[in-house]
Design a protein around this motif. Structure first.
Motif, mmCIF file in Angstrom:
data_model
loop_
_atom_site.group_PDB
_atom_site.id
_atom_site.type_symbol
_atom_site.label_atom_id
_atom_site.label_comp_id
_atom_site.label_asym_id
_atom_site.label_seq_id
_atom_site.Cartn_x
_atom_site.Cartn_y
_atom_site.Cartn_z
ATOM 1 N N GLY A 129 0.817 -1.203 0.000
ATOM 2 C CA GLY A 129 0.000 0.000 0.000
ATOM 3 C C GLY A 129 0.851 1.253 0.000
ATOM 4 O O GLY A 129 2.038 1.231 0.353
ATOM 5 N N TRP A 130 0.232 2.337 -0.420
ATOM 6 C CA TRP A 130 0.814 3.678 -0.309
ATOM 7 C C TRP A 130 -0.055 4.503 0.635
ATOM 8 O O TRP A 130 -1.282 4.495 0.530
ATOM 9 C CB TRP A 130 0.862 4.370 -1.663
ATOM 10 C CG TRP A 130 1.903 3.844 -2.594
ATOM 11 C CD1 TRP A 130 1.706 2.977 -3.645
ATOM 12 C CD2 TRP A 130 3.293 4.152 -2.599
ATOM 13 N NE1 TRP A 130 2.887 2.720 -4.277
ATOM 14 C CE2 TRP A 130 3.890 3.438 -3.666
ATOM 15 C CE3 TRP A 130 4.118 4.975 -1.818
ATOM 16 C CZ2 TRP A 130 5.251 3.510 -3.958
ATOM 17 C CZ3 TRP A 130 5.460 5.048 -2.104
ATOM 18 C CH2 TRP A 130 6.020 4.319 -3.157
ATOM 19 N N SER A 178 -3.483 4.278 -1.758
ATOM 20 C CA SER A 178 -3.755 3.213 -2.711
ATOM 21 C C SER A 178 -3.208 1.906 -2.172
ATOM 22 O O SER A 178 -2.294 1.904 -1.336
ATOM 23 C CB SER A 178 -3.098 3.540 -4.059
ATOM 24 O OG SER A 178 -3.432 2.581 -5.040
ATOM 25 N N ALA A 179 -3.784 0.800 -2.646
ATOM 26 C CA ALA A 179 -3.312 -0.516 -2.238
ATOM 27 C C ALA A 179 -3.417 -1.482 -3.409
ATOM 28 O O ALA A 179 -4.195 -1.258 -4.345
ATOM 29 C CB ALA A 179 -4.120 -1.039 -1.045
ATOM 30 N N ILE A 180 -2.628 -2.554 -3.314
ATOM 31 C CA ILE A 180 -2.622 -3.557 -4.369
ATOM 32 C C ILE A 180 -2.467 -4.933 -3.740
ATOM 33 O O ILE A 180 -1.706 -5.108 -2.782
ATOM 34 C CB ILE A 180 -1.495 -3.258 -5.388
ATOM 35 C CG1 ILE A 180 -1.595 -4.170 -6.613
ATOM 36 C CG2 ILE A 180 -0.122 -3.326 -4.740
ATOM 37 C CD1 ILE A 180 -0.734 -3.687 -7.783
ATOM 38 N N ARG A 210 -4.537 -5.969 2.579
ATOM 39 C CA ARG A 210 -4.510 -5.523 3.967
ATOM 40 C C ARG A 210 -5.389 -4.316 4.231
ATOM 41 O O ARG A 210 -5.425 -3.850 5.375
ATOM 42 C CB ARG A 210 -3.067 -5.252 4.394
ATOM 43 C CG ARG A 210 -2.851 -5.495 5.880
ATOM 44 C CD ARG A 210 -3.047 -6.954 6.209
ATOM 45 N NE ARG A 210 -3.027 -7.187 7.636
ATOM 46 C CZ ARG A 210 -4.127 -7.360 8.372
ATOM 47 N NH1 ARG A 210 -5.332 -7.275 7.807
ATOM 48 N NH2 ARG A 210 -4.033 -7.608 9.659
ATOM 49 N N GLY A 211 -6.038 -3.789 3.227
ATOM 50 C CA GLY A 211 -7.027 -2.758 3.467
ATOM 51 C C GLY A 211 -6.479 -1.350 3.444
ATOM 52 O O GLY A 211 -5.402 -1.066 2.927
ATOM 53 N N THR A 212 -7.264 -0.447 4.035
ATOM 54 C CA THR A 212 -6.982 0.978 3.945
ATOM 55 C C THR A 212 -6.542 1.617 5.255
ATOM 56 O O THR A 212 -6.337 2.827 5.304
ATOM 57 C CB THR A 212 -8.231 1.712 3.431
ATOM 58 O OG1 THR A 212 -9.280 1.563 4.406
ATOM 59 C CG2 THR A 212 -8.708 1.142 2.102
ATOM 60 N N GLN A 213 -6.419 0.834 6.307
ATOM 61 C CA GLN A 213 -6.028 1.379 7.609
ATOM 62 C C GLN A 213 -4.532 1.189 7.837
ATOM 63 O O GLN A 213 -4.033 0.067 7.808
ATOM 64 C CB GLN A 213 -6.814 0.692 8.729
ATOM 65 C CG GLN A 213 -8.319 0.803 8.582
ATOM 66 C CD GLN A 213 -8.772 2.250 8.554
ATOM 67 O OE1 GLN A 213 -8.447 3.021 9.448
ATOM 68 N NE2 GLN A 213 -9.523 2.622 7.526
ATOM 69 N N TYR A 214 -3.812 2.266 8.096
ATOM 70 C CA TYR A 214 -2.361 2.152 8.196
ATOM 71 C C TYR A 214 -1.942 1.258 9.360
ATOM 72 O O TYR A 214 -0.888 0.616 9.311
ATOM 73 C CB TYR A 214 -1.707 3.531 8.309
ATOM 74 C CG TYR A 214 -1.916 4.270 9.608
ATOM 75 C CD1 TYR A 214 -2.945 5.183 9.763
ATOM 76 C CD2 TYR A 214 -1.055 4.060 10.684
ATOM 77 C CE1 TYR A 214 -3.130 5.861 10.950
ATOM 78 C CE2 TYR A 214 -1.224 4.733 11.862
ATOM 79 C CZ TYR A 214 -2.271 5.635 12.005
ATOM 80 O OH TYR A 214 -2.445 6.299 13.182
ATOM 81 N N GLN A 215 -2.781 1.186 10.378
ATOM 82 C CA GLN A 215 -2.426 0.369 11.554
ATOM 83 C C GLN A 215 -2.324 -1.118 11.230
ATOM 84 O O GLN A 215 -1.734 -1.884 11.997
ATOM 85 C CB GLN A 215 -3.465 0.564 12.668
ATOM 86 C CG GLN A 215 -3.586 1.984 13.189
ATOM 87 C CD GLN A 215 -4.660 2.765 12.472
ATOM 88 O OE1 GLN A 215 -4.968 2.511 11.311
ATOM 89 N NE2 GLN A 215 -5.230 3.735 13.168
#
Length: 124
Positions: free
Chosen positions: A35-36, A49-51, A104-109
């Motif tokens: 992810g970014w 963004s994520a991949i 892993r989704g959109t949450q940085y944690q």
């Protein structure tokens, strides 16, 4: 363990483009969701963004959809973020992140490994 190193940041005028890279060391890069994220001064780190790991399905924040493109080259252990039509509000430190999972989704944690970040500054 995965070590991540970002590159490609810099200063660009509004409307310009930059391409960020995230080089990963270690094995089994294709097993890692990537992810970014970005963080502007005084603001919380936010999803960009994520991949997914093996088949490269992509996800974007609404604020960058249509302007940014995430991709990965598993043979080169590298992820990219092509940023077009940049705006001053895109100014931030950009981080790449990884987790040994499919997505892993959109949450940085929720991400395990992080790079040191690269500064992107967009002037008006």
């Amino acid at each position: 363990q995965v070590l991540l190193v970002e590159s490609g940041g810099g200063l660009v005028q509004a409307g310009g483009s930059l391409r960020l890279s995230c080089a990963a060391s270690g094995r089994a890069f294709s097993s890692y969701a990537m992810g970014w994220f970005r963080q502007a001064p005084g603001k919380e780190r936010e999803f960009v963004s994520a991949i997914t790991s093996s088949d490269g399905i992509t996800y974007y924040a609404d604020s960058v959809k249509g302007r940014f493109t995430i991709s990965r080259d598993n043979a080169k252990n590298t992820m990219y973020l092509q940023m077009n039509s940049l705006k001053p509000e895109d100014t931030a430190v950009y981080y790449c992140a990884a987790d040994r999972s499919y997505y892993r989704g959109t949450q940085y944690q929720d991400y395990t490994y992080w790079g040191q970040g690269t500064q992107v500054t967009v002037s008006s």
